[in-house]
Design an enzyme around this catalytic site. Structure first.
Site, PDB file in Angstrom:
ATOM      1  N   ASN A   9      60.126  66.657  37.468  1.00  0.00           N
ATOM      2  CA  ASN A   9      60.158  65.802  36.358  1.00  0.00           C
ATOM      3  C   ASN A   9      60.948  66.109  35.271  1.00  0.00           C
ATOM      4  O   ASN A   9      60.605  67.035  34.332  1.00  0.00           O
ATOM      5  CB  ASN A   9      58.656  65.240  35.660  1.00  0.00           C
ATOM      6  N   LYS A  11      62.296  64.650  32.690  1.00  0.00           N
ATOM      7  CA  LYS A  11      62.105  64.111  31.594  1.00  0.00           C
ATOM      8  C   LYS A  11      63.257  63.493  30.743  1.00  0.00           C
ATOM      9  O   LYS A  11      64.227  63.244  31.600  1.00  0.00           O
ATOM     10  CB  LYS A  11      61.126  64.944  30.616  1.00  0.00           C
ATOM     11  N   HIS A  96      52.749  58.485  33.229  1.00  0.00           N
ATOM     12  CA  HIS A  96      52.771  59.863  32.519  1.00  0.00           C
ATOM     13  C   HIS A  96      52.323  59.942  31.137  1.00  0.00           C
ATOM     14  O   HIS A  96      52.411  58.960  30.525  1.00  0.00           O
ATOM     15  CB  HIS A  96      54.330  60.434  32.588  1.00  0.00           C
ATOM     16  N   GLU A  98      53.103  61.465  28.597  1.00  0.00           N
ATOM     17  CA  GLU A  98      53.973  60.920  27.426  1.00  0.00           C
ATOM     18  C   GLU A  98      54.309  59.684  27.321  1.00  0.00           C
ATOM     19  O   GLU A  98      54.351  59.118  26.028  1.00  0.00           O
ATOM     20  CB  GLU A  98      55.230  61.700  27.564  1.00  0.00           C
ATOM     21  N   GLU A 168      47.361  65.624  35.761  1.00  0.00           N
ATOM     22  CA  GLU A 168      47.939  66.424  34.901  1.00  0.00           C
ATOM     23  C   GLU A 168      47.370  66.491  33.347  1.00  0.00           C
ATOM     24  O   GLU A 168      47.269  65.473  32.778  1.00  0.00           O
ATOM     25  CB  GLU A 168      49.413  65.877  34.384  1.00  0.00           C
ATOM     26  N   GLY A 174      53.593  71.498  29.186  1.00  0.00           N
ATOM     27  CA  GLY A 174      54.371  71.879  28.388  1.00  0.00           C
ATOM     28  C   GLY A 174      54.002  72.713  27.201  1.00  0.00           C
ATOM     29  O   GLY A 174      54.582  73.094  26.389  1.00  0.00           O
ATOM     30  N   SER A 214      52.527  72.862  33.259  1.00  0.00           N
ATOM     31  CA  SER A 214      52.789  74.294  33.266  1.00  0.00           C
ATOM     32  C   SER A 214      52.759  75.214  34.755  1.00  0.00           C
ATOM     33  O   SER A 214      52.560  76.285  34.517  1.00  0.00           O
ATOM     34  CB  SER A 214      52.218  75.167  31.979  1.00  0.00           C
TER      35      SER A 214
HETATM   36  P1  PGA Z   1      55.113  70.813  32.392  1.00  0.00           P
HETATM   37  O1  PGA Z   1      55.406  69.322  32.495  1.00  0.00           O
HETATM   38  O2  PGA Z   1      55.521  71.548  33.505  1.00  0.00           O
HETATM   39  O3  PGA Z   1      56.471  71.162  31.411  1.00  0.00           O
HETATM   40  O4  PGA Z   1      54.175  71.315  31.696  1.00  0.00           O
HETATM   41  C1  PGA Z   1      54.549  68.936  33.571  1.00  0.00           C
HETATM   42  C2  PGA Z   1      54.687  67.215  33.534  1.00  0.00           C
HETATM   43  O5  PGA Z   1      54.705  66.582  32.486  1.00  0.00           O
HETATM   44  O6  PGA Z   1      54.919  66.495  34.438  1.00  0.00           O
END
Ligand code: PGA
Length: 255
Positions: A9, A11, A96, A98, A168, A174, A214
């Site tokens: 992803n 983003k 997601h 976010e 998630e 993140g 992460s």
């Molecule tokens: P990350 O994000 O690996 O940077 O923690 C995962 C995601 O939001 O899909």
């Protein structure tokens, strides 16, 4: 046997021109390995068509990070299933955290987007997960069960190969704080059980449930070797070829 999926992803990262070279570099890293897994990259909408063109003829699949629920019409700024499909994409991330946090996504709009993906023969990557506060309050199961049930609503997808769930935990995205393999496995097993109740045991046993939050080359194996963790949705580490290939190298065994 569920084939592992490693999905990146991106983003809000990577312009169309950077995307071409990046997809080519991933393929260079993958070609010789012939990984026994599905590899998907999910660029921003504007970079998705060039990613799909660059990935043509390779084993890399391309997805988007969202999808609108109507197919066409007066909906300024939106991108629909037929457009995503026409651009050569096969998957769409939906719900997601976010998008839930910053863009008002709700379980109801998630459901409408999943419906649009299925209607357009795109594979939804349906994301859900609890916040730190919800986990600390002992509400993880309740929260993810509600997200799952309401996100599906009255939808009854029947092909488990064409549907992906991604757990998630918001506190792990993140932040560098990964859920332990035990914590993740526990939620994955719970989600599979709930899917069994909603969509039947055959669907539940064959659907892939990815972990996201992460994931890095050095923790990928411990996570994906758990029985109910069928791969990863990777944010930060999907932006560097070596890390993304490293995760694939660590994870891609069938289970
Ligand atoms: P990350 O994000 O690996 O940077 O923690 C995962 C995601 O939001 O899909």
């Amino acid at each position: 046997m569920r084939k592992i999926i490693i999905a990146g992803n991106w983003k809000l990262n990577k312009k169309p021109k950077e995307t071409v070279a990046f997809v080519e570099d991933i393929w260079k890293g993958l070609e010789e390995r012939e990984p026994a897994c599905e590899v998907i990259v999910c660029p921003p909408f504007i970079s998705a068509p060039v990613a799909a063109a660059s990935a043509e003829g390779t084993a890399i699949r391309v997805g988007t990070q969202n999808i609108f629920w109507e197919d066409e019409g007066a909906f300024t700024g939106e991108v629909s299933g037929p457009m995503i499909k026409d651009a050569g994409c096969s998957h769409a991330i939906i719900g997601h955290s976010e998008r839930r946090q910053y863009f008002g996504e709700t379980n109801e709009t998630v459901k409408r987007r999943i419906e649009a993906a299925l209607r357009n023969d795109l594979v939804p990557i349906f994301c859900l997960g609890e916040t730190l506060e919800e986990r600390e309050d002992g509400k993880t199961s309740e929260v993810v069960e509600t997200q799952l049930r309401e996100g599906l609503g009255d939808l009854r997808p029947h092909n488990p190969e064409r549907f992906v769930l991604a757990y998630e935990p918001v506190w792990a995205i993140g932040t560098g704080k990964t859920a332990t393999p035990e914590q993740a496995q526990e939620v994955h097993a719970f989600l599979r059980e709930q899917l069994g109740k909603l969509l039947g045991t055959n669907f539940a046993e064959n659907v892939r449930i990815l972990y996201g939050g992460s994931m890095k080359p050095n923790n990928a194996k411990a996570l994906t070797s758990r029985p109910d963790i069928d791969g990863g949705l990777i944010g930060g580490a999907s932006l560097k070829v070596d890390d993304f290939i490293g995760i694939i190298a660590e994870s891609c065994t069938e289970h």
